[in-house]
Design a protein around this motif. Structure first.
Motif, PDB file in Angstrom:
ATOM      1  N   ALA A 356      -0.986   9.113   3.402  1.00  0.00           N
ATOM      2  CA  ALA A 356      -0.995   8.539   2.057  1.00  0.00           C
ATOM      3  C   ALA A 356      -2.244   9.006   1.299  1.00  0.00           C
ATOM      4  O   ALA A 356      -2.173   9.424   0.137  1.00  0.00           O
ATOM      5  CB  ALA A 356      -0.935   7.016   2.139  1.00  0.00           C
ATOM      6  N   GLU A 359      -2.080  12.432   0.131  1.00  0.00           N
ATOM      7  CA  GLU A 359      -1.147  12.624  -0.982  1.00  0.00           C
ATOM      8  C   GLU A 359      -1.625  11.925  -2.254  1.00  0.00           C
ATOM      9  O   GLU A 359      -0.865  11.813  -3.221  1.00  0.00           O
ATOM     10  CB  GLU A 359       0.239  12.083  -0.602  1.00  0.00           C
ATOM     11  N   LEU A 434       6.899   9.272   0.895  1.00  0.00           N
ATOM     12  CA  LEU A 434       6.188   9.771   2.081  1.00  0.00           C
ATOM     13  C   LEU A 434       7.070   9.713   3.327  1.00  0.00           C
ATOM     14  O   LEU A 434       6.603  10.015   4.432  1.00  0.00           O
ATOM     15  CB  LEU A 434       4.925   8.928   2.319  1.00  0.00           C
TER      16      LEU A 434
END
Lengths: 447, 447, 447, 447
Positions: A356, A359, A434
């Motif tokens: 996470a 990203e 994700l």
């Protein structure tokens, strides 16, 4: 007053002691409950589950009315000071109606998320006791102790202890109504147990506490009461598994939690002009909120607030708000349960958080470990027959002819097997986009 | 997609043509329906009736899905160009879901009260056709005519006329769902008819119109279909008598109507800063409203507006708003029905208005004559067997073995008696505090 | 005594006056009702409808128990001598349980077919009054008038006339139970009305009879009682149309009637040794039957008799018996209804009879005209408000606030339209193998 | 063919393969099932439970029809030779209808009591296979193997093994219907599980047997199928506890058992002229019975036999018969359960027998030890994931996405706790008039 109800059919409050219902229904605090959904975010998953805490409150009062009728029938053998009198009846009915009065929006979420916010039980008591509320005034007209006794009852305390437990205990009128209502409205039909038979199987009995004192308790009558009470706890178990702990319901809840977490970060700064309900701001800043401010809090006011945050200049808050409003819920991955699994869960969460972060997400707001726990039937086992090693008011008792009272878990085949067993449903929760990366990173750990 | 529903149990949209449902559910316009109650103010009287137009929309789409299955089974004997194709199926499902899309808050009240406001059918069509709405985009991805055909269907028009009538006609999927749902949620249980059997009793047939052309219509199959269709119209009759035209529901409605009337007087003045939703202001001033403004209109936004008006400096508006928020509803007095009664009604209203004025009320905002009308089963009678003197698409047809198609009212004993009968329930409505004076003035007229 | 019931759920007879139930259930006469099906031959068409008059008797007693509770609540305003006392309560409960005691097998068929057989009401009274029956002894232990009063009540007579009508009248506990039970067990679900609400809407009121005397009657309370009572009569109408007058049920009944007719021809000859139940032989020969003989008559004994007749040397009887046992039911052809249709029916029957004769059948045993009649809601109209031109105990009254009592048909929109309307369902019934020939001969008459 | 049913509502057999139903319903063997009650003596305790094996047979065929539809939807991924073909469908429907064809009267009692009597499964197969039965002829017209394959299916065997298990296995259509039906008709409402959802949660999957071969099995789909299957087994558990093993039902059964035992003693003597059904005499004497004789055996013929025995000169038989006919059931005393309790039970029985003998009773016919056993959910545990150590066709499998198939008891929290647990309900049963003496003798042992 006669009402129709989708769950109970015909509801009638016609006794003298039930006049309190009519007075309380006319108050702004009770009317507010129309604007708070009973199941919070679950209607995102179960579209029929749109019922409010208001209709649940009426249903709860009705179950109490029927329970009091039953107690009236079986109290002959009980010591005179342990019997119902008109004041107790009125207090019990009022407490049943008011038990959720202070409940915030979105079910339990509101108070879980805001450490500074008073718990809903506290708000309920405050609203009942505060001399300026409509509810207080409505109660006060029935006697000077009424408001106090009702506020105590909501917390499970009363001069008749079994009455306290019937408002807030293992088998209370709140659960009796919400299992049926939530089951029915979600359409799952799993929480349906036989309320008629259960009420008829209740009786008053006596047990001895560790100090040797006799205590009057509400008990299940003999063997014929086992099926409805077993059905009750199985219903509860099904509802937790299928509705309250449903993966998408929980996913919506963690998303809202992150929205509040981000909003709280902002609101803690007194100079931040983020628009929010007064009571929310107070809770974040640790300031006391007024009753009026709290009463303005409902599902609609919070939802319109989140809707507005979609257009906020804060990209994190706006993004979270958009996800919620567009029902773009996080995904969930079930994790293994069992002793010693916690390190594995932590490793999964760590890997997902890493992804996470890479990203561009704030991992603390977008990756969660969610592990709701339930104990379908809790009961303390270490008791001798008829003598409670712990407070006899915990758990449920069964009255058997020619025998001492017994703990429910010692009599019921089903509940003996389930007694004190814990269910945990651990899940990793993360943004939908994700999904593939997280699965690739985490699945090797789960093989 | 599989859903649970309190009315229909298990709802499954799994066919290829039903993928449109999933796309539409994700739009902001459909999600708004969660915030508009199906029964408007009726939940003031029936506390369980808290269901929204959203769950009704899903139920309606489900009934359509089942109806399409049935049509698929019985369309063999029908001309090829009158059969369902995948596009028609998709359009029908979408139209069923969207039929109430433009519905304002508080049921039909909103548009009745604001002469300048577009009717909800118009809003529905506009939202479907406007290229910038989520709904339009969701439909457009299935073909360039889809949005247009769905908008037409919502108005009851389609290249398959029987499909148009199944979205908006005497026996349409909207009614099929709402009778069951409203009956169930109010708890009255009077609107319950046998949907399973009704669907199985439907068939396609042909009738000749006055020009001699053959028209394909949805018809009731033989005598075995009579009980469910009779049950359907009786259910409708009961719901109008007991719920939709309930005296307290109507009393709440006239009160809200007066609130809007007073607010409109104020808002017509461009310099008046009274806080109100954008779409409401536009409607009052005869200006076009944007889709966005309309979508912000929901039960909660209007209710919070009325709540705010309680504290307005305008004593008339503030008083009306307080009456509504405190559920201090007007009282009703039933008036006699029958031919020639209108002058008597007018006299009653005049006397009550006089009293109201004398007591300092604005009679036009506080005294109402309310006379809701219903025709439980409407059908044009002047038809020869199997040949319709009027448009054969009006009314319902029954297919009998070895005989020409017949009008339902000619075959059913019950509906023959009820056909085209009108019920009127006239009532005088006035503030509770005037009750004794009004009764004293009016009762001599009613003796 | 607490029982479970598929219709009413929990049934409890726990009052002192209800002890009579337990005594009566232990009698051979009441136990015999387990062996007589409530719906006679209808289970040939509705396989689930296997319930006996025994479970219906218990359900009827339970409805009476609830009705007595209701009367107890509303009798305050009534003259003291018109109120319930313990003896009346006991008698009413017993009469409700026993109302069908003398019912023969195969529903009403048995007595219709045998002109010499006493009617079932007569048998019921005889069994209650005869000093040697178990039932009589069970009643006698509660007082010397009990059996007499119960026998009178079963015929609708009592010192409290409204109590008589509640056992046998327009709205009696018998119908209240059987509409729900038959509807439920057949699976048609059309006879379902709101019993809870109906009971709560009942009250006691007074009307003036033509001689000016005040009479206490059971009445419907105000407007809120209309939906359940309308539902009750509509339920009744549906059940007649869909179940009791179902074409295949009626076809089975005419077949059995012919079997009995042929057997009677035989049994009238004292020298004929045809095996048959004792009570049947007595009825045919016009001799009195003993209670014992009558009690041996049940569905099973008659069915095994018919089964045996399949092998009888009498070809007519054997053929009819075989048709019944193999469920080879006659066919039916609906005939037109309306004034002046009787000659047409007769002509149809004549043509079919001619064909039957030509094919070697006995036309009087194989061709029938069956025209069951029902009046869904009967009421004498010629009454002034609150004053009955005829016996006020006929029909139903509605009590309206501030107004004189009114006849139900004058208050209810639905029942006004249905009042005193007759439905007739004429059918020609004939052996299946004659179907084509009969149709060819008769259809020209029907075109 | 469309039918109404109190349990399933609308039942439709309209597929080509379902024509077999209509043929079978017209047979004398299937029609006989109307005269055998599904629950045997339980209607003595639950008056509503009067349903026959006939309506259960139709319901079972209907569940099979729905199951076959489901299998049709999910069989794509399965090897071609493991898929349904029209013949298999027809056989499955027929077997479901016929599964209880040979069932004797009074539930399982008949065959338990008569060691010489063939078991009902054997009779079922014999009736299907015997060339002279109506049922055989009805099946034969559909193909020469049909009767053979149906007879095999009834025993749980078929070329599609999962089909065999769906007729007779852990989760079979017989149980699916009878749990719902018995629960509903008794009024206890405990056996109600979600059949709609359960059917939708079924799928076909493959498991590897110990020899490494792949086997196609019917499995529960993923986690969403757990609630209905858990509900199914809990329903089963409740029904055993509350209905099938109810103390008064069991008391009636032991009484009937003694009646048969005494009658058998008599009938073993060829010179004894005691009247009894032919098939009963054959069974006692170890002679083969004809199909015709067996088919004459039903509840009514046995009951009227027992009724006649009341007047027999044999005082033992007459006394037992009178007790049954007058519903003078034996009393029961619950005994403690647990390991090592058997000697205590034996001692209790010995003491009660001694008393009975002293009072002039035959202890072997009047004192019983009744200890019904049930295993609510049986499953062999010793299996590796996806590989069965034992026959994979035992127990139930759950299909989980991305994982090997798992045993139900390893996936379900509830069933893991109940797996292979035994319930025993030991009771001492004795004549009511010995109650005090027996209690006095036995209670010291139980203290």
């Amino acid at each position: 007053m006669i009402l129709r109800d989708p769950i109970h059919g015909l509801i009638a409050f016609e006794d003298e002691e039930e006049r309190v219902i009519q007075s309380l229904l006319a108050t702004s605090e009770v009317q507010r409950l129309r604007r708070v959904r009973q199941l919070g975010l679950a209607s995102l998953v179960f579209p029929g589950a749109e019922h409010s805490r208001f209709s649940h409150a009426i249903g709860t009062a009705w179950v109490m009315s029927r329970l009091l009728d039953r107690i009236g029938h079986v109290q002959e053998g009980v010591a005179a000071d342990q019997r119902l009198d008109p004041a107790s009846r009125r207090e019990a009915i009022a407490a049943a109606l008011l038990h959720d009065l202070g409940h915030g929006p979105f079910s339990h979420l509101y108070e879980e998320v805001l450490p500074g916010a008073p718990r809903h039980e506290q708000w309920t008591a405050d609203l009942i006791l505060h001399p300026d509320t409509d509810v207080h005034r409505a109660l006060a007209q029935f006697g000077q102790d009424t408001a106090h006794n009702v506020a105590e009852l909501v917390r499970g305390r009363h001069r008749l202890p079994y009455l306290g437990l019937s408002v807030s205990g293992t088998l209370d009128v709140d659960r009796c109504d919400y299992l049926l209502r939530d089951s029915h409205m979600t359409g799952v039909r799993y929480g349906i147990y036989d309320l008629d038979w259960l009420l008829r199987a209740l009786t008053l009995g006596e047990v001895t506490d560790p100090e040797g004192a006799r205590r009057t308790v509400l008990a299940i009558e003999g063997r014929k009461g086992l099926p409805p009470i077993e059905g009750f706890f199985l219903a509860r178990n099904f509802m937790f598994q299928q509705v309250y702990h449903h993966k998408a319901v929980r996913a919506a809840e963690v998303l809202v939690r992150s929205i509040f977490a981000r909003a709280s970060e902002r609101l803690r700064d007194p100079s931040d002009a983020l628009v929010a309900p007064r009571a929310l701001i107070s809770a974040v800043r640790g300031e006391p909120a007024t009753e009026a401010a709290y009463l303005d809090l409902d599902d609609a006011s919070l939802t319109s607030c989140i809707a507005a945050w979609q257009r906020d200049s804060d990209p994190v808050l706006a993004d979270l708000a958009k996800r919620f409003m567009r029902r773009n819920l996080p995904k969930t991955l079930p994790l293994p349960e069992g002793p010693g699994c916690e390190p594995l869960w932590a490793e999964c969460q760590a890997r997902a958080s890493e992804i996470a972060t890479a990203e561009g997400f704030r991992a603390d707001l977008h990756v969660w470990l969610d592990a709701p726990v339930d104990i379908p039937y809790a009961e303390d086992r270490d008791v001798a027959p008829g003598v409670a090693a712990v407070d006899p008011l915990d758990g449920l008792w069964v009255s058997l002819r020619h025998r001492p009272m017994a703990r429910l878990g010692d009599v019921s085949f089903l509940l003996r097997e389930l007694r004190n067993k814990r269910t945990v449903r651990p899940r990793l929760v993360f943004p939908a986009e994700l999904r593939e990366k997280v699965l690739r990173a985490v699945e090797p750990l789960l093989a």
